[in-house]
Design an enzyme around this catalytic site. Structure first.
Site, PDB file in Angstrom:
ATOM      1  N   TYR A 210      20.545  37.819  -8.076  1.00 38.90           N
ATOM      2  CA  TYR A 210      19.502  38.559  -8.792  1.00 38.90           C
ATOM      3  C   TYR A 210      18.498  39.152  -7.801  1.00 38.90           C
ATOM      4  O   TYR A 210      18.314  38.632  -6.701  1.00 38.90           O
ATOM      5  CB  TYR A 210      18.808  37.676  -9.836  1.00 38.90           C
ATOM      6  CG  TYR A 210      18.126  36.424  -9.330  1.00 38.90           C
ATOM      7  CD1 TYR A 210      16.875  36.468  -8.723  1.00 38.90           C
ATOM      8  CD2 TYR A 210      18.737  35.179  -9.489  1.00 38.90           C
ATOM      9  CE1 TYR A 210      16.238  35.312  -8.285  1.00 38.90           C
ATOM     10  CE2 TYR A 210      18.113  34.017  -9.043  1.00 38.90           C
ATOM     11  CZ  TYR A 210      16.873  34.092  -8.445  1.00 38.90           C
ATOM     12  OH  TYR A 210      16.245  32.946  -8.004  1.00 38.90           O
TER      13      TYR A 210
ATOM     14  N   ARG B  55      18.601  37.649  -4.086  1.00 37.10           N
ATOM     15  CA  ARG B  55      18.896  36.260  -3.750  1.00 37.10           C
ATOM     16  C   ARG B  55      20.400  36.025  -3.732  1.00 37.10           C
ATOM     17  O   ARG B  55      21.099  36.450  -4.649  1.00 37.10           O
ATOM     18  CB  ARG B  55      18.280  35.296  -4.780  1.00 37.10           C
ATOM     19  CG  ARG B  55      16.768  35.168  -4.842  1.00 37.10           C
ATOM     20  CD  ARG B  55      16.093  34.696  -3.557  1.00 37.10           C
ATOM     21  NE  ARG B  55      16.784  33.717  -2.734  1.00 37.10           N
ATOM     22  CZ  ARG B  55      16.868  32.411  -2.997  1.00 37.10           C
ATOM     23  NH1 ARG B  55      16.285  31.893  -4.044  1.00 37.10           N
ATOM     24  NH2 ARG B  55      17.516  31.607  -2.189  1.00 37.10           N
TER      25      ARG B  55
ATOM     26  N   TYR C 163      17.804  34.273 -15.565  1.00 36.66           N
ATOM     27  CA  TYR C 163      17.409  32.951 -16.038  1.00 36.66           C
ATOM     28  C   TYR C 163      17.100  32.979 -17.528  1.00 36.66           C
ATOM     29  O   TYR C 163      16.592  33.972 -18.056  1.00 36.66           O
ATOM     30  CB  TYR C 163      16.158  32.448 -15.293  1.00 36.66           C
ATOM     31  CG  TYR C 163      16.436  31.963 -13.893  1.00 36.66           C
ATOM     32  CD1 TYR C 163      16.878  30.670 -13.665  1.00 36.66           C
ATOM     33  CD2 TYR C 163      16.271  32.807 -12.809  1.00 36.66           C
ATOM     34  CE1 TYR C 163      17.134  30.222 -12.393  1.00 36.66           C
ATOM     35  CE2 TYR C 163      16.525  32.373 -11.521  1.00 36.66           C
ATOM     36  CZ  TYR C 163      16.965  31.074 -11.319  1.00 36.66           C
ATOM     37  OH  TYR C 163      17.222  30.632 -10.040  1.00 36.66           O
TER      38      TYR C 163
ATOM     39  N   HIS D 126      22.884  30.831  -6.147  1.00 38.86           N
ATOM     40  CA  HIS D 126      22.386  29.498  -5.796  1.00 38.86           C
ATOM     41  C   HIS D 126      22.132  28.675  -7.050  1.00 38.86           C
ATOM     42  O   HIS D 126      21.971  29.221  -8.147  1.00 38.86           O
ATOM     43  CB  HIS D 126      21.088  29.610  -4.991  1.00 38.86           C
ATOM     44  CG  HIS D 126      19.984  30.299  -5.733  1.00 38.86           C
ATOM     45  ND1 HIS D 126      19.855  31.667  -5.782  1.00 38.86           N
ATOM     46  CD2 HIS D 126      18.964  29.805  -6.484  1.00 38.86           C
ATOM     47  CE1 HIS D 126      18.811  31.997  -6.515  1.00 38.86           C
ATOM     48  NE2 HIS D 126      18.248  30.883  -6.963  1.00 38.86           N
TER      49      HIS D 126
ATOM     50  N   HIS E 214      19.428  25.518  -8.129  1.00 37.15           N
ATOM     51  CA  HIS E 214      18.267  24.724  -7.724  1.00 37.15           C
ATOM     52  C   HIS E 214      18.502  23.255  -8.059  1.00 37.15           C
ATOM     53  O   HIS E 214      19.019  22.937  -9.144  1.00 37.15           O
ATOM     54  CB  HIS E 214      17.009  25.189  -8.461  1.00 37.15           C
ATOM     55  CG  HIS E 214      16.609  26.601  -8.148  1.00 37.15           C
ATOM     56  ND1 HIS E 214      15.757  26.925  -7.125  1.00 37.15           N
ATOM     57  CD2 HIS E 214      16.959  27.775  -8.724  1.00 37.15           C
ATOM     58  CE1 HIS E 214      15.582  28.231  -7.089  1.00 37.15           C
ATOM     59  NE2 HIS E 214      16.298  28.788  -8.051  1.00 37.15           N
TER      60      HIS E 214
HETATM   61 FE   LIG Z   1      16.613  30.879  -8.288  1.00 36.86          FE
END
Ligand SMILES: [Fe+2]
Length: 234
Positions: A143, A153, A104, A156, A158
């Site tokens: 990640y 994870r 991120y 995806h 959000h």
């Molecule tokens: Fe996430």
């Protein structure tokens, strides 16, 4: 007072609980006291609302100042509808995601993966008269997270949806078809009902795909009813 937004509650298992056993961070952040029901009035259900003139559309995450982000360019498109398939117009969708390497653009993300100066990972779009939305992005990377040993994870995006008033915000995650991490993910599996959680998986769509340019994924969002999308309790 009569609740102007009264509706039938979701069937058991079709929405994630506030405290999901295998999803560690829900243990501490969920409410410990019974929830109080506060009936909405017209003030909460009709206004004020987010509009594109004050919150400008930013529908392309695949570049910054004309410089292309690294990774596989994608188009995400879908409709936002109610339980009867009626389009939800003017819904503001905020989306955020990791870059192609699974990191991120955020100071608290310490994952040992490269940042991309041309990828910020956030967008804002509104639904049209038919409830349709779309945006351009880069396919995110998986990640690691520290929920359990060797936890990763699935890839995806959000989503945060704002409806007809500031008090209306619904949050969910869109996944990608064929991701082997889905079956191992406690966030995805927080929704016990298989059919319900499968609604969180987008579908590859050749109609959304743009020739010579980007693959397209379709992700429809249903706000409530039997076909409701699972939403996180934020
Ligand atoms: Fe996430």
């Amino acid at each position: 007072m009569t609740d102007p937004t009264a509706y039938r509650r979701p069937a058991p298992g079709t929405q994630p609980p506030l405290d999901a056993p295998a999803y560690g961070s829900t243990h501490k952040r969920h409410p410990k006291q019974p929830l109080l029901r506060i009936a909405h009035t017209l003030t909460e259900t009709s206004a004020p609302r987010f509009t594109a003139d004050r919150y400008p559309v930013q529908g392309d995450m695949s570049q910054v100042n004309g410089k292309a982000a690294l990774g596989e360019r994608i188009i995400v498109a879908g409709r936002v509808t109610d339980e009867d398939g009626r389009p939800q117009r003017g819904v503001m969708l905020e989306v955020w995601q990791a870059n192609a390497s699974g990191r991120y653009h955020h100071p608290r993300d310490g994952h040992d993966a490269p940042l991309d100066p041309n990828f910020e990972g956030r967008a804002r779009v509104f639904t049209d008269e038919d409830g349709r939305y779309s945006f351009v992005s880069i396919k995110p990377g998986a990640y690691p997270w520290r929920n359990h040993w060797n936890a990763w994870r699935p890839i995806h995006i959000h989503f945060g949806l704002h409806g007809a008033g500031f008090a209306q915000r619904m949050i969910t995650q869109m996944y990608f078809p064929g991701d082997p991490l889905l079956e191992l993910d406690p966030v995805f599996h927080a929704t016990p009902d298989r059919a319900a959680r499968e609604r969180l998986v987008s579908k590859f769509d050749l109609q959304v795909t743009k020739p010579e340019w980007a693959l397209g994924y379709r992700f429809d969002i249903v706000l409530r009813g039997r076909e409701a999308t699972p939403f996180e309790k934020a």
